[in-house]
Design a protein around this motif. Structure first.
Motif, mmCIF file in Angstrom:
data_model
loop_
_atom_site.group_PDB
_atom_site.id
_atom_site.type_symbol
_atom_site.label_atom_id
_atom_site.label_comp_id
_atom_site.label_asym_id
_atom_site.label_seq_id
_atom_site.Cartn_x
_atom_site.Cartn_y
_atom_site.Cartn_z
ATOM 1 N N SER A 156 61.727 28.726 -9.201
ATOM 2 C CA SER A 156 61.046 27.860 -10.163
ATOM 3 C C SER A 156 59.671 27.432 -9.664
ATOM 4 C CB SER A 156 61.890 26.608 -10.434
ATOM 5 O OG SER A 156 63.201 26.942 -10.829
ATOM 6 N N TRP A 157 59.206 28.037 -8.566
ATOM 7 C CA TRP A 157 57.943 27.701 -7.919
ATOM 8 C C TRP A 157 57.981 26.328 -7.240
ATOM 9 C CZ3 TRP A 157 57.379 31.148 -12.061
ATOM 10 C CH2 TRP A 157 56.644 32.303 -11.779
ATOM 11 N N MET A 183 53.406 26.466 -9.436
ATOM 12 C CA MET A 183 53.031 26.900 -10.781
ATOM 13 C C MET A 183 52.408 25.755 -11.564
ATOM 14 S SD MET A 183 52.709 29.097 -13.210
ATOM 15 C CE MET A 183 53.549 30.553 -12.589
ATOM 16 N N ARG A 184 53.022 24.587 -11.515
ATOM 17 C CA ARG A 184 52.455 23.441 -12.239
ATOM 18 C C ARG A 184 51.061 23.099 -11.686
ATOM 19 N NH1 ARG A 184 56.559 20.453 -12.562
ATOM 20 N NH2 ARG A 184 56.881 20.380 -14.820
ATOM 21 N N LEU A 191 49.774 32.770 -15.806
ATOM 22 C CA LEU A 191 50.672 32.369 -16.894
ATOM 23 C C LEU A 191 51.651 33.463 -17.323
ATOM 24 C CD1 LEU A 191 48.164 30.130 -18.799
ATOM 25 C CD2 LEU A 191 50.383 29.414 -17.896
ATOM 26 N N GLN A 199 53.158 35.337 -15.360
ATOM 27 C CA GLN A 199 54.233 35.256 -14.372
ATOM 28 C C GLN A 199 55.280 34.230 -14.798
ATOM 29 O OE1 GLN A 199 53.019 35.076 -10.166
ATOM 30 N NE2 GLN A 199 50.948 35.545 -10.837
ATOM 31 N N LEU A 200 54.817 33.126 -15.389
ATOM 32 C CA LEU A 200 55.748 32.123 -15.908
ATOM 33 C C LEU A 200 56.601 32.716 -17.017
ATOM 34 C CD1 LEU A 200 56.808 29.214 -16.177
ATOM 35 C CD2 LEU A 200 54.849 28.744 -17.685
ATOM 36 N N ARG A 201 55.982 33.449 -17.923
ATOM 37 C CA ARG A 201 56.741 34.083 -19.011
ATOM 38 C C ARG A 201 57.739 35.101 -18.452
ATOM 39 N NH1 ARG A 201 55.959 34.506 -24.362
ATOM 40 N NH2 ARG A 201 53.858 33.600 -24.258
ATOM 41 N N LEU A 252 61.458 25.631 -15.193
ATOM 42 C CA LEU A 252 60.559 26.572 -15.853
ATOM 43 C C LEU A 252 60.372 26.213 -17.321
ATOM 44 C CD1 LEU A 252 61.783 29.963 -14.333
ATOM 45 C CD2 LEU A 252 59.805 28.590 -13.648
ATOM 46 N N ILE A 300 57.928 23.315 -17.563
ATOM 47 C CA ILE A 300 56.544 23.755 -17.352
ATOM 48 C C ILE A 300 56.038 24.496 -18.581
ATOM 49 C CG2 ILE A 300 55.041 25.227 -15.960
ATOM 50 C CD1 ILE A 300 56.854 24.654 -13.572
ATOM 51 N N GLU A 301 56.873 25.353 -19.157
ATOM 52 C CA GLU A 301 56.465 26.067 -20.372
ATOM 53 C C GLU A 301 56.128 25.083 -21.492
ATOM 54 O OE1 GLU A 301 58.210 29.787 -22.914
ATOM 55 O OE2 GLU A 301 59.465 27.988 -22.826
ATOM 56 N N TYR A 307 48.892 31.564 -22.518
ATOM 57 C CA TYR A 307 50.342 31.809 -22.506
ATOM 58 C C TYR A 307 50.778 32.571 -23.751
ATOM 59 C CZ TYR A 307 55.270 30.948 -21.556
ATOM 60 O OH TYR A 307 56.617 31.110 -21.284
#
Length: 273
Positions: free
Chosen positions: A128-129, A152-153, A177, A179-181, A193, A196-197, A210
């Protein structure tokens, strides 16, 4: 499908499960004497049609659904490495996601000693970073040595992060971004996650990046501009790896070259002679 390896893995793990632990009564008379659950009992426990598990274990189930593999893996108590092997043997590909939501959230404690021994900036985050380990060189990158709790945040939402990631709108946001997806695609139930999204979608600066739907770019070997709190502006080359016991976790080693211009030569690819 690797039928031989698949059969060996499933037979071995099935034999370790006592039928009595799931409410079955082992016959004391003549009949089945093989250890562990029977194939029929596996079907019963998984609420599958009779013969489903036999097809899987015998290698006569081409392209079995991931849901069946996941149910079998959880019933047999497989760990993440065995789960990966099961998917590779049955589907010839890596798993669509972790077997357990808790996977990727912890690493062996020796990783702290490992990153302490790295000369360059280095850190390890979970899936989750969230920060797990980092070295002293990494702390010096931040004002007042304040290492973020979630990388990430910090990269996409923190104003301080955006200021230190030079050319944020072109060199960082479009690369980070996706990478988050990609992480959410394999971990859709991850609350960190998801939160953050939610924040990304509510932010007018990050939402367009995003929503663009760019393909997931891996940062390994990439080079981007960065403002170092002590060394000033420069370029950071990222080396990325994954602790094998924690799917989705990541080790990052950051090689920093001071200077406003990208004047240092890029190292050539390493290949075995």
């Amino acid at each position: 499908m690797n039928k031989t390896a698949l059969r060996a893995l499933l037979r071995e793990r099935r034999a370790l499960i006592a039928p009595e632990s799931h409410g079955f009564i082992r016959s004391t008379g003549q009949g089945r004497r093989a250890p562990g659950l029977s194939q029929h009992q596996v079907d019963q426990l998984l609420h599958r049609t009779l013969g489903t598990y036999h097809r899987l274990e015998s290698g006569n189930y081409p392209n079995p659904p991931a849901s069946l593999l996941r149910d079998v893996a959880r019933l047999f108590g497989l760990n993440e490495q065995e789960w990966m092997s099961l998917c590779r043997y049955a589907l010839l590909q890596d798993p669509p996601g972790p077997l357990h939501l808790s996977s990727g959230k912890e690493i062996p404690g020796v990783w702290q000693e490992a990153v302490d021994g790295v000369r360059h900036m280095a850190y390890v985050t979970d899936a989750s970073w969230d920060m797990l380990a980092y070295n002293e060189a990494f702390t010096r990158m931040f004002p007042d040595s304040q290492v973020p709790a979630n990388v990430m945040r910090w990269m996409v939402l923190d104003p301080v992060g955006r200021a230190h990631l030079l050319d944020w709108s072109t060199a960082w946001a479009p690369m980070v971004l996706p990478q988050l997806r990609g992480a959410l695609a394999s971990r859709p139930e991850d609350e960190t996650l998801r939160q953050i999204e939610k924040e990304v979608m509510a932010d007018p600066e990050t939402a367009p990046y995003y929503g663009a739907g760019r393909p997931f770019p891996h940062p390994d070997g990439d080079e981007r501009p960065l403002m170092h709190a002590e060394l000033g502006p420069g370029w950071v080359t990222m080396c990325a790896a994954q602790p094998l016991t924690a799917p989705g976790a990541r080790l990052m080693i950051l090689v920093f070259h001071p200077g406003t211009q990208r004047s240092h030569p890029r190292a050539p690819m390493l290949r075995s002679p």
